[in-house]
Design a protein around this motif. Sequence first.
Motif, PDB file in Angstrom:
ATOM      1  N   LEU A   1       0.844  -1.186   0.000  1.00  0.00           N
ATOM      2  CA  LEU A   1       0.000   0.000   0.000  1.00  0.00           C
ATOM      3  C   LEU A   1       0.885   1.243   0.000  1.00  0.00           C
ATOM      4  CD1 LEU A   1      -2.793  -0.917   2.569  1.00  0.00           C
ATOM      5  CD2 LEU A   1      -2.930  -0.936   0.096  1.00  0.00           C
ATOM      6  N   SER A   2       0.634   2.150  -0.924  1.00  0.00           N
ATOM      7  CA  SER A   2       1.378   3.395  -0.985  1.00  0.00           C
ATOM      8  C   SER A   2       0.855   4.362   0.073  1.00  0.00           C
ATOM      9  CB  SER A   2       1.250   4.022  -2.371  1.00  0.00           C
ATOM     10  OG  SER A   2      -0.095   4.396  -2.629  1.00  0.00           O
ATOM     11  N   ALA A   3       1.623   5.443   0.290  1.00  0.00           N
ATOM     12  CA  ALA A   3       1.183   6.447   1.260  1.00  0.00           C
ATOM     13  C   ALA A   3      -0.139   7.068   0.830  1.00  0.00           C
ATOM     14  CB  ALA A   3       2.259   7.520   1.404  1.00  0.00           C
ATOM     15  N   GLU A   4      -0.310   7.289  -0.474  1.00  0.00           N
ATOM     16  CA  GLU A   4      -1.567   7.868  -0.969  1.00  0.00           C
ATOM     17  C   GLU A   4      -2.727   6.910  -0.743  1.00  0.00           C
ATOM     18  OE1 GLU A   4       1.253   7.736  -2.593  1.00  0.00           O
ATOM     19  OE2 GLU A   4       1.818   9.845  -2.680  1.00  0.00           O
ATOM     20  N   ALA A   5      -2.479   5.601  -0.943  1.00  0.00           N
ATOM     21  CA  ALA A   5      -3.549   4.621  -0.732  1.00  0.00           C
ATOM     22  C   ALA A   5      -3.948   4.550   0.740  1.00  0.00           C
ATOM     23  CB  ALA A   5      -3.108   3.251  -1.227  1.00  0.00           C
TER      24      ALA A   5
END
Length: 460
Positions: A337-341
């Motif tokens: 999971l990315s920071a944006e997600a």
Amino acid sequence: MPQPAVQSPEWWRDRLYAALRRRSAETQRFDDYYECEHPLPHLHERARDPFRRLLRMSRANYMELVVDALVGRLEVAGFQSDVEGDADRAAWDLWQENNLDGGSQLGFLEAAIRGEAYMLVSPPAGSRSGVRITPEHPTQVITEAVPGEPGELAAALKLWVDDWTARLCCTVYLPDRIYKFSAPEPKYGEQPQWVRREVAGEEWGGRNALGDIPFGVLTNRPRMLQPGASELRSVTGIQDRINKTIADRMMTQEFAAFPQKWVTGMEIPVDENGQDIEPFDVAVNKILIAEESGAKFGQFAAADLTGYLKGKEADVHDIAAITSTPPHYLLGSMVNLSAEALKAAEAGLIHKIYQRRRFLEEGLERTMRLAGFGASSARIVWKSPEWRTEGELVDALVKMSTLGVPREVLWERWGATPQEIERWRQLSEDALSRAVGGDLAAGYGPKPEPAPTGAPAAGE
């Protein structure tokens, strides 16, 4: 028995006692769900006793996660005032003296579970020189507002059982007076037989020193014409579905997950009574052997648990969607999971926190006003519920500083408390003062303007 006169102390006592008992009974199930005391999944009465152990193991407590995800990010950082002086410092000192870092969390937790909680403000009394603020449980306190004036309380009741005397005690708070009663603890369904509770050194029906109902009401998700509501109100049924799915899966694991064996082409031995004897003691660490040349062995397919697992996961997603709880909190899975997600997954929870804080803040501000701090000198400062990396935050603050945003505002955005901001400001001023003093001592201070050309020099 004659009925008490309307709005008399006895009338308020009976009215609020009945309302408190009714509300406590209605909200007890939410407390049970939070504490993992869920109803056991339904089975036929004949099957409940043999499988009771499996039923108890089937309770997976997602309700606690839903509440804690909200309450864990409700944290008061300090107070901020718009008036001269140190009112914000005094308010924070009072907060610390009453151990309200933890006490406020207890109030927020009970409000999230049962819909409401309270903060009691007690004026100085006896050897205690300062105001005392204590969190109060919603099964022991109830208030009633003036009709048409939701923010103005007409009366309150505090109820408890005295551990020393085993008597039921209550105190009725009216704006001008305080009345105390006690009764033998009644049996279930009976009404208490109240009598006046005399306290040594106090007048019965004594003066209310605060001149107001001494409670701040911490309300969770209220509606017009309705009081606060539990965070669990809409999802207890889904929790029951999850428990039933887990119970069915455990039954399947108990009796069908181990593949059943079969054999053909061999004679079944019998005992002396002609009854068939089970020819094998089947276990995972044993081998089946038959002397008949035509014997064949096999096994049935093991039970497939995929449907149970997917059904449980779908129900957990329903809880996440309804309560705005990030799914990875409940499922415990985070894969690439990315920071944006992550930020997008928590957006609903952050919005809910800001919404809940608006109503909790009203109760806290009333509490501080009762303690002697006006609205302008006791504005609540919350810690940010958003989690950001330091790199993201520093980059944003540097860009804001180029727009001329004051440093105190940048410190606040960083997450510093009002007390830390004041300390940093003082440190900066001290450092600047030392630097200026050092420059003057070294001869680097301001120099006199040179005399105009042709003008007489100083001292001539």
